[in-house]
Design a protein around this motif. Structure first.
Motif, PDB file in Angstrom:
ATOM      1  N   HIS A 141       0.841  -1.194   0.000  1.00  0.00           N
ATOM      2  CA  HIS A 141       0.000   0.000   0.000  1.00  0.00           C
ATOM      3  C   HIS A 141       0.875   1.243   0.000  1.00  0.00           C
ATOM      4  O   HIS A 141       2.109   1.155   0.030  1.00  0.00           O
ATOM      5  CB  HIS A 141      -0.978   0.010   1.197  1.00  0.00           C
ATOM      6  CG  HIS A 141      -0.368   0.325   2.529  1.00  0.00           C
ATOM      7  ND1 HIS A 141      -1.119   0.585   3.647  1.00  0.00           N
ATOM      8  CD2 HIS A 141       0.933   0.424   2.938  1.00  0.00           C
ATOM      9  CE1 HIS A 141      -0.330   0.827   4.677  1.00  0.00           C
ATOM     10  NE2 HIS A 141       0.915   0.739   4.281  1.00  0.00           N
ATOM     11  N   HIS A 170       4.990   0.302  -0.397  1.00  0.00           N
ATOM     12  CA  HIS A 170       5.743  -0.626   0.441  1.00  0.00           C
ATOM     13  C   HIS A 170       4.769  -1.687   0.943  1.00  0.00           C
ATOM     14  O   HIS A 170       3.583  -1.623   0.643  1.00  0.00           O
ATOM     15  CB  HIS A 170       6.405   0.117   1.610  1.00  0.00           C
ATOM     16  CG  HIS A 170       5.419   0.768   2.523  1.00  0.00           C
ATOM     17  ND1 HIS A 170       4.821   1.980   2.233  1.00  0.00           N
ATOM     18  CD2 HIS A 170       4.874   0.368   3.702  1.00  0.00           C
ATOM     19  CE1 HIS A 170       3.979   2.301   3.195  1.00  0.00           C
ATOM     20  NE2 HIS A 170       3.980   1.331   4.111  1.00  0.00           N
ATOM     21  N   HIS A 212       3.528  -4.876   3.986  1.00  0.00           N
ATOM     22  CA  HIS A 212       3.519  -5.409   5.347  1.00  0.00           C
ATOM     23  C   HIS A 212       2.999  -6.839   5.319  1.00  0.00           C
ATOM     24  O   HIS A 212       2.183  -7.196   4.470  1.00  0.00           O
ATOM     25  CB  HIS A 212       2.583  -4.597   6.259  1.00  0.00           C
ATOM     26  CG  HIS A 212       2.906  -3.147   6.348  1.00  0.00           C
ATOM     27  ND1 HIS A 212       3.823  -2.633   7.232  1.00  0.00           N
ATOM     28  CD2 HIS A 212       2.429  -2.081   5.656  1.00  0.00           C
ATOM     29  CE1 HIS A 212       3.895  -1.315   7.079  1.00  0.00           C
ATOM     30  NE2 HIS A 212       3.057  -0.959   6.131  1.00  0.00           N
ATOM     31  N   GLU A 269      -0.276  -4.869  12.008  1.00  0.00           N
ATOM     32  CA  GLU A 269       0.551  -4.487  10.860  1.00  0.00           C
ATOM     33  C   GLU A 269       2.007  -4.883  11.073  1.00  0.00           C
ATOM     34  O   GLU A 269       2.728  -5.172  10.128  1.00  0.00           O
ATOM     35  CB  GLU A 269       0.430  -2.978  10.625  1.00  0.00           C
ATOM     36  CG  GLU A 269       1.110  -2.506   9.366  1.00  0.00           C
ATOM     37  CD  GLU A 269       0.903  -1.014   9.128  1.00  0.00           C
ATOM     38  OE1 GLU A 269      -0.083  -0.667   8.460  1.00  0.00           O
ATOM     39  OE2 GLU A 269       1.706  -0.210   9.614  1.00  0.00           O
TER      40      GLU A 269
HETATM   41 ZN    ZN Z   1       2.515   0.890   5.489  1.00  0.00          ZN
END
Ligand code: ZN
Length: 183
Positions: A14, A28, A30, A138
């Motif tokens: 995202h 980037h 996650h 996250e």
């Molecule tokens: Zn992020």
């Protein structure tokens, strides 16, 4: 009251363009863990036979299929992100891999969209269960938990009562096929 809890891991990409953080504005990714807590809409005592609220496999089947096939490795973009127009022009066959969010795809927003989608799946499967809480991690140290009605927490521009992807019990993660955005 009983609570059924399911955890699933997925990877995502995202970028956040509205917060002013240059670090977050570059695409980037996650690895996230989503945990949901389900409860019966009409709680009842165990029946003395099967003694379960709902078979686990049934309760989580559509949800985990959606996470694994649609959300995992999807790119999450705000509906105002110019990268959407780039994909529409250059790689339209990949648009169904883009999760489109009303505003930046933050952990808070995704928690609401994912919870709303899960409640839509559960309603379509007879409405015996609902999601009481969702947790989205996250990183191992940062996460968001939400309980309540996610439709009350989504931003106003998400359009209450309109046909958005989190209100459709299908595998969609955007409204681009429905012709409401992009092109
Ligand atoms: Zn992020």
């Amino acid at each position: 009251m009983f609570h059924l809890t399911f955890r699933r891991r997925f990877a995502m990409g995202h970028r956040l363009i509205a917060s002013g953080s240059e670090r977050c504005a570059v695409p980037h990714g996650h690895n996230e863990i989503v945990t949901v807590r389900l409860q019966a809409v009409r709680p009842a005592r165990l029946d003395g036979g099967a003694n379960m609220v709902e078979p686990f496999e049934r309760a989580k089947a559509t949800w985990h299929r959606w996470i694994d096939t649609a959300v995992d490795h999807a790119l999450q973009l705000s509906e105002t992100d110019p990268l959407l127009a780039w994909f529409a022009a250059q790689e339209p066959h990949r648009l169904d891999r883009i999760l489109v969010s009303p505003g930046d795809p933050t952990t808070e927003l995704l928690a609401c969209c994912l919870m709303a989608k899960l409640n839509t799946f559960l309603a379509a499967d007879g409405g015996r269960l609902r999601c009481a809480e969702i947790r989205l991690e996250e990183t191992p140290t940062n996460g968001v938990a939400f309980d309540g009605d996610p439709l009350d927490a989504l931003p106003a521009q998400a359009g209450a009562g309109t046909d958005r992807w989190w209100l459709r019990p299908d595998m969609s993660i955007n409204d681009l096929q429905a012709g409401t955005a992009g092109g």
